[in-house]
Design a protein around this motif. Structure first.
Motif, PDB file in Angstrom:
ATOM      1  N   ASP A  17       0.815  -1.211   0.000  1.00  0.00           N
ATOM      2  CA  ASP A  17       0.000   0.000   0.000  1.00  0.00           C
ATOM      3  C   ASP A  17       0.851   1.265   0.000  1.00  0.00           C
ATOM      4  OD1 ASP A  17       0.804  -0.949   2.438  1.00  0.00           O
ATOM      5  OD2 ASP A  17      -0.782   0.034   3.567  1.00  0.00           O
ATOM      6  N   TYR A  18       2.153   1.149   0.290  1.00  0.00           N
ATOM      7  CA  TYR A  18       3.019   2.318   0.264  1.00  0.00           C
ATOM      8  C   TYR A  18       3.686   2.471  -1.099  1.00  0.00           C
ATOM      9  CZ  TYR A  18       2.961   2.545   5.409  1.00  0.00           C
ATOM     10  OH  TYR A  18       2.603   2.650   6.712  1.00  0.00           O
ATOM     11  N   LEU A  20       3.165   2.610  -4.433  1.00  0.00           N
ATOM     12  CA  LEU A  20       2.918   3.511  -5.563  1.00  0.00           C
ATOM     13  C   LEU A  20       3.365   4.939  -5.281  1.00  0.00           C
ATOM     14  CD1 LEU A  20      -0.365   2.611  -7.419  1.00  0.00           C
ATOM     15  CD2 LEU A  20       2.001   2.631  -8.240  1.00  0.00           C
ATOM     16  N   ASP A  21       2.948   5.477  -4.099  1.00  0.00           N
ATOM     17  CA  ASP A  21       3.253   6.899  -3.930  1.00  0.00           C
ATOM     18  C   ASP A  21       4.719   7.131  -3.605  1.00  0.00           C
ATOM     19  OD1 ASP A  21       3.132   7.878  -0.713  1.00  0.00           O
ATOM     20  OD2 ASP A  21       2.376   5.871  -1.218  1.00  0.00           O
ATOM     21  N   ILE A  22       5.337   6.211  -2.871  1.00  0.00           N
ATOM     22  CA  ILE A  22       6.768   6.397  -2.597  1.00  0.00           C
ATOM     23  C   ILE A  22       7.564   6.258  -3.895  1.00  0.00           C
ATOM     24  CG2 ILE A  22       8.772   5.554  -1.344  1.00  0.00           C
ATOM     25  CD1 ILE A  22       7.021   4.704   0.896  1.00  0.00           C
ATOM     26  N   ARG A  23       7.115   5.322  -4.730  1.00  0.00           N
ATOM     27  CA  ARG A  23       7.782   5.131  -6.017  1.00  0.00           C
ATOM     28  C   ARG A  23       7.673   6.428  -6.832  1.00  0.00           C
ATOM     29  NH1 ARG A  23      10.124   5.071  -9.675  1.00  0.00           N
ATOM     30  NH2 ARG A  23      10.603   3.511 -11.272  1.00  0.00           N
ATOM     31  N   GLY A  24       6.500   7.102  -6.729  1.00  0.00           N
ATOM     32  CA  GLY A  24       6.319   8.378  -7.409  1.00  0.00           C
ATOM     33  C   GLY A  24       7.311   9.415  -6.903  1.00  0.00           C
ATOM     34  N   ASP A  25       7.473   9.478  -5.569  1.00  0.00           N
ATOM     35  CA  ASP A  25       8.451  10.401  -4.993  1.00  0.00           C
ATOM     36  C   ASP A  25       9.844  10.113  -5.521  1.00  0.00           C
ATOM     37  OD1 ASP A  25       6.518  11.594  -3.570  1.00  0.00           O
ATOM     38  OD2 ASP A  25       7.122  10.835  -1.602  1.00  0.00           O
ATOM     39  N   LEU A  26      10.170   8.826  -5.542  1.00  0.00           N
ATOM     40  CA  LEU A  26      11.492   8.413  -6.032  1.00  0.00           C
ATOM     41  C   LEU A  26      11.686   8.904  -7.454  1.00  0.00           C
ATOM     42  CD1 LEU A  26      11.744   4.760  -4.698  1.00  0.00           C
ATOM     43  CD2 LEU A  26      13.307   6.620  -4.163  1.00  0.00           C
ATOM     44  N   GLU A  27      10.621   8.785  -8.268  1.00  0.00           N
ATOM     45  CA  GLU A  27      10.720   9.159  -9.666  1.00  0.00           C
ATOM     46  C   GLU A  27      10.979  10.663  -9.803  1.00  0.00           C
ATOM     47  OE1 GLU A  27      10.641   6.749 -11.924  1.00  0.00           O
ATOM     48  OE2 GLU A  27      11.205   8.227 -13.444  1.00  0.00           O
ATOM     49  N   GLU A  28      10.196  11.458  -9.023  1.00  0.00           N
ATOM     50  CA  GLU A  28      10.387  12.912  -9.084  1.00  0.00           C
ATOM     51  C   GLU A  28      11.804  13.279  -8.674  1.00  0.00           C
ATOM     52  OE1 GLU A  28       7.595  15.941  -7.665  1.00  0.00           O
ATOM     53  OE2 GLU A  28       6.160  14.297  -7.437  1.00  0.00           O
ATOM     54  N   LEU A  53      15.548   3.434   2.152  1.00  0.00           N
ATOM     55  CA  LEU A  53      14.136   3.180   2.454  1.00  0.00           C
ATOM     56  C   LEU A  53      13.927   1.850   3.159  1.00  0.00           C
ATOM     57  CD1 LEU A  53      12.419   4.547  -0.738  1.00  0.00           C
ATOM     58  CD2 LEU A  53      11.588   4.976   1.568  1.00  0.00           C
ATOM     59  N   ILE A  58       8.725   0.712   6.552  1.00  0.00           N
ATOM     60  CA  ILE A  58       8.423   0.700   5.122  1.00  0.00           C
ATOM     61  C   ILE A  58       8.294  -0.728   4.585  1.00  0.00           C
ATOM     62  CG2 ILE A  58       9.157   1.529   2.842  1.00  0.00           C
ATOM     63  CD1 ILE A  58       8.887   3.882   4.574  1.00  0.00           C
TER      64      ILE A  58
ATOM     65  N   ARG B  70       5.746  11.880 -12.331  1.00  0.00           N
ATOM     66  CA  ARG B  70       5.774  10.737 -11.424  1.00  0.00           C
ATOM     67  C   ARG B  70       5.454   9.449 -12.175  1.00  0.00           C
ATOM     68  NH1 ARG B  70       5.214  12.019  -6.013  1.00  0.00           N
ATOM     69  NH2 ARG B  70       4.039  10.144  -5.562  1.00  0.00           N
ATOM     70  N   PRO B  74       0.057   8.146  -8.257  1.00  0.00           N
ATOM     71  CA  PRO B  74      -0.662   9.140  -7.450  1.00  0.00           C
ATOM     72  C   PRO B  74       0.232   9.703  -6.348  1.00  0.00           C
ATOM     73  CG  PRO B  74      -1.305   6.927  -6.812  1.00  0.00           C
ATOM     74  CD  PRO B  74      -0.425   6.771  -8.006  1.00  0.00           C
TER      75      PRO B  74
END
Lengths: 875, 112
Positions: A17-18, A20-28, A53, A58, B70, B74
């Motif tokens: 559940d963590y 997707l958004d952490i992966r997004g942060d990593l990408e940015e 991480l 986590i 990203r 989301p």
């Protein structure tokens, strides 16, 4: 790549559940880095973030199990138990570590050797498109393969075969074993010098240090040196433009240096020390003019094919192509991949000494066998220990240990032992490396050893898995009820497995002993075999230059005067040299080629046959009274007479004919000598003749001397030489030493096998010793009861020893036939070899029996002398 | 009071979330802290602090829209809860108390 890996890792451990958004942060964050840094660096930052991480909050709950304090406490406990066990049983630890060390060190060096053997000719650009033109044909009824082909072939195939992109030729000075390079007051003798076409360096990709790759070999008399040779002659100076004098059997000639190529760390089947332009000197000019496309197979021709060419089909076309231009195209040709030459070539006249892929296979098998023996020892001893560890396992199981935990524990223990062995091995490798280098001539640098840490770790990991898997699965499968209920923890199955493993060890031991014994016997056979001529107390003095050869008579008389010199005679080939000249002879002037006999021809001087002490069986030998007839007289060996189908008496005074450009020329056979070994014992005795042509072709004199006081004789010879030819250094060697050099490769092979036989034997014995101690430990009660019932020490000893002898017996039945078959194959490499008799089967078995009995006797006597009251008191 | 105890880093994160109000998501918080405090923050440290404080009830989270940079993933927006504000308040009061208790002789100390 790094990013992908890191992402996979992250996805694996991160809570679902963590993710997707952490992966997004990593990408940015990655994109931010990417704006400032290279992709590679950004990837590393990404990996760093992913590693940071890895925190309890986590990671997935499922993984917590592994990283919880409970688990790490368990791992700590495993580790502590392992160390304690190793400390408590020092002998057991030592035996295991020693065994594995020997295995790992052997594997390391064998891997090193094989890697360098496989590295030959792998450096050329487009190496997969480089081929050498080989020649195939039949000679005296035997198929042959030659590495060389006719000089004119290159031009023909280049113009008529579009799939050939380019081609180059090289040739070594024929029959020249040594070139002396002189510059200033320095003189260096080199064996590996070649003449080459101008485009040599286009195909053979050596880095050029000085000079222009394209034009270096364009002009006649230009010379390029290898870096090794240039360093010896000039030391860090650009030598381009300087002049070097090369002296060899073809005379003395000046060359201008046009380049230096880097040969360091590059191994090739040619390994040239220097390369001169083809069109140089008398010999080079002869080659340059020669445009024959059949016969005259003395030149190495290399081609680069266009990519996608079917080399095999293409090579087969050459014979047909030749047939369009000449009447008879007897020989076939083909393309041999350059990368295969060093290891796979079966050609007679290779430019250099080749490797042999068979030896590589043998070495690989030996290395694996040794490591395998070490693993077997390990497994055997670990299972034998089971009784000691059974209680511990029982307690662990009672407290809820699952099977896989116990497996982990024991695999971990084997890993600890392997790591210990790795550390010891690394030290050993550093110690042994210098000996290895001097033995094989291949370097192991400390840098390479460190680079190989990865390889060593791999070996270690595989070893510990191999060695640890059986005991850990066995120990983990012990039944709790049996262990704690006090029943024997052994099933019949484990005994059988262990016996099979021991038998396997004996099989390997016996095989290796059969091998090393056979090799040793064959080598001593070679050394003691009568060669048909006198080889000891014979000095060979090379005549070095044409100036000396023209004064052959003077040399002979000056040398003969020395007390201690018995005879002196000139020859073009000494018995240790491969005879390059040959000719077809026929009994009739109009005979068919198919009835002709190809005879090797040695041009000699008066008295050579007597000097070598070759027995004359019919007719006579060259004599100074014969004057005019000498030129047309020949002395044959018996093999040649047999090939003509005549008896010795019939052929004497008959004429035989050789086909020359202007018709058949008659020669008179004046005598027959008994067969002698003009080549190494690898080869059969072939038809051979002596011809009397001392003027041009004699290249050295053989001086037969008294065995006693030979040092005085040699210094006297040197004095005489110096007064005759003050500018040339006096050189000589002993004929028997030169003969021995023919078997250098065999000798090395023998030494390697001996070494590994010893290693394997020691390992086997260590294993047997370890196993005996445990068996004895377990059967102490049985022995005690037997003793109480009246068995003598002898009875007990023999009943225990019998069990081992039975295993040796089974091993012999398996290994002896295999050993004999394999070694017969090896002996077939020699035309003259020993026969394997019953002794070669019995002696290895006896060696194994006696050595293992010696080792186990210590333990068995200890057991047989045990005091029953001590053992049985507790029952 | 042990109940409202906050680590130094946790306090900074919590304050930043409060400062950013509607816009507090992982990477944004990281950038904000890095630019204001001139120190680098690892995503790992930040995320584990965020999750820990979410568990303690100082923060709530809500899925937002994805964005191209990203890769369409989301954003997870964090907002400070009343409980979180109380914790910050409590922390500040504890500090202020301590500040106020410094004797005048000590507080006069300065570099020059």
């Amino acid at each position: 790549m790094i990013k992908r890996f890191a992402d996979i890792l992250f996805k694996w451990y991160c809570r679902k559940d963590y993710y997707l958004d952490i992966r997004g942060d990593l990408e940015e964050n990655y994109l931010k880095h990417r704006k400032k840094h290279s992709k590679w660096l950004s990837d590393l930052f990404f990996l760093k973030e992913v590693l940071f991480l890895f925190r309890p909050s986590i990671i997935q709950p499922g993984l917590h199990f592994f990283f919880s304090t409970n688990q790490s406490a368990m791992l700590k406990s495993y580790f502590k138990i392992a160390i304690r066990n190793l400390q408590r049983q020092k002998a057991y630890t030592a035996v295991n570590v020693l065994g594995l060390t020997v295995g790992i060190v052997s594997i390391f060096f064998i891997q090193n050797f094989i890697e360098s053997e496989l590295s030959y000719d792998k450096h050329h650009k487009d190496g997969d498109r480089l081929y050498r033109v080989a020649t195939y044909g039949t000679q005296n009824g035997e198929d042959f393969e030659m590495a060389t082909c006719p000089p004119g072939l290159k031009g023909r195939i280049l113009s008529e075969m579009p799939e050939i992109e380019t081609s180059t030729r090289i040739v070594n000075y024929l029959g020249v074993s040594k070139n002396i390079l002189r510059y200033d007051d320095k003189a260096i003798s080199e064996t590996k010098g070649y003449l080459a076409d101008p485009n040599f360096f286009d195909l053979f990709d050596y880095p050029i240090i000085y000079g222009n790759r394209q034009t270096m070999l364009d002009q006649p008399q230009s010379l390029t040196l290898s870096k090794t040779l240039a360093d010896k002659l000039f030391k860090d100076v650009d030598p381009v433009g300087l002049t070097v004098t090369i002296v060899n059997d073809y005379g003395k000639s000046d060359y201008a240096i046009t380049g230096v190529y880097d040969n360091e760390g590059i191994s090739s089947h040619l390994n040239p020390a220097f390369i001169a332009a083809m069109n140089s000197g008398e010999f080079g000019k002869y080659v340059h003019r020669n445009d024959q496309i059949v016969g005259n197979n003395f030149l190495f021709t290399y081609v680069k094919l266009l990519s996608g060419t079917d080399a095999e089909a293409s090579g087969k076309k050459i014979q047909g192509l030749i047939a369009q231009h000449v009447e008879k195209a007897d020989n076939a040709h083909g393309f041999v991949p350059i990368e295969d030459i060093y290891l796979y070539s079966g050609s007679q006249n290779e430019a250099g000494i080749g490797g042999d892929v068979r030896y590589i296979y043998i070495l690989i098998s030996i290395a694996l066998l040794i490591l395998f023996i070490a693993c077997i020892n390990f497994a055997n001893m670990a299972t034998a220990q089971a009784s000691k560890r059974a209680k511990e396992i029982g307690v662990r199981k009672t407290f809820g240990a699952q099977k896989r935990m116990i497996i982990t524990q024991f695999l971990g223990e084997s890993l600890v032992i392997t790591l210990l062995a790795l550390v010891v091995s690394t030290g050993m490798i550093f110690l042994i490396a210098p000996y290895y280098s001097s033995f094989t001539g291949k370097e192991v640098l400390s840098v390479t050893i460190l680079e190989k840490v990865g390889v060593l770790l791999m070996i270690g990991l595989i070893t510990s898995l191999l060695a640890g898997s059986y005991p850990s699965f066995y120990l983990s499968s012990l039944k709790l009820r049996n262990i704690l209920g006090g029943q024997s923890s052994h099933s019949a199955g484990t005994f059988i497995v262990r016996k099979v493993l021991v038998v396997f060890q004996f099989v390997v031991g016996i095989l290796l002993i059969v091998g090393s014994m056979t090799i040793a016997n064959q080598l001593s056979f070679i050394q003691s075999k009568s060669l048909g001529f006198k080889s000891d107390d014979q000095l060979v003095v090379p005549l070095q230059s044409e100036e000396v050869i023209s004064q052959l008579k003077k040399v002979k008389t000056t040398f003969s005067d020395i007390p201690g010199v018995q005879r002196v005679a000139g020859t073009s080939y000494t018995p240790a040299q491969f005879v390059l000249s040959d000719n077809f002879y026929n009994l009739s002037p109009t005979g068919e080629r198919s009835e002709s006999v190809l005879i090797r021809q040695n041009d000699v001087d008066f008295g050579l046959i007597e000097t070598l002490g070759i027995e004359v069986v019919a007719g006579r030998v060259f004599d100074e009274d014969m004057a005019g007839e000498l030129e047309k007289s020949l002395v044959l060996n018996e093999a040649a007479v047999r090939a003509f189908g005549l008896t010795n008496e019939e052929i004497v005074n008959r004429e035989i004919y050789t086909e020359q450009r202007y018709g058949a020329i008659p020669y008179k056979v004046i005598g027959v000598v008994s067969d002698f070994h003009s080549e190494s014992l690898h080869r059969p005795i072939e038809p051979y003749l002596f011809a009397m042509r001392p003027q041009n072709n004699v290249k050295s004199v053989i001086v037969s001397i008294d065995g006693q006081g030979y040092q005085n004789t040699i210094s006297a010879l040197e004095d005489r030489w110096d007064s005759l030819f003050p500018t040339l250094p006096f050189e000589f060697y002993f004929l028997d030493q030169q003969l021995k050099a023919q078997y250098e490769a065999d000798q090395k092979f023998g030494q390697i096998i001996n070494l590994f036989t010893a290693v394997a034997l020691v390992l086997c014995l260590i294993g047997i010793f370890g196993l005996t101690s445990f068996t004895v430990q377990q059967s102490l009660k049985e022995i005690s009861i037997r003793k109480v019932l009246g068995a003598s020490i002898g009875n007990i000893y023999s009943s225990l020893a019998f069990k081992f002898l039975l295993l040796v017996g089974i091993a012999s039945i398996i290994s002896i036939p295999i050993g004999i078959t394999v070694m017969n194959r090896w002996l077939d490499l020699f035309a003259f070899h020993i026969e394997l008799g019953i002794a070669s089967a019995i002696i290895p078995v006896l060696i194994i029996v006696f050595s293992s009995l010696t080792v186990i006797s210590y333990k068995l006597f200890f057991a047989a002398r045990v005091n029953p009251t001590v053992i049985l008191r507790g029952e | 009071m042990k109940k409202f105890q906050l680590g130094e880093f946790e306090e900074i994160v919590l304050l930043t979330v409060a400062v950013l109000d509607q816009e507090a998501y992982g990477f944004g918080i990281k950038e904000e802290i890095e630019s204001r405090l001139e120190r680098s923050v690892s995503i790992g440290a930040l995320q584990s602090a965020l999750r820990r404080m979410e568990n303690k009830g100082y923060l709530t989270s809500q899925k937002g829209e994805g964005s191209t940079e990203r890769g369409g993933r989301p954003k997870l927006f964090f907002r400070i809860t009343a409980h979180g504000m109380r914790a910050l308040d409590h922390n500040r009061n504890v500090r202020l108390d301590l500040w106020n208790s410094i004797p005048a002789s000590v507080s006069k100390l300065s570099y020059d």
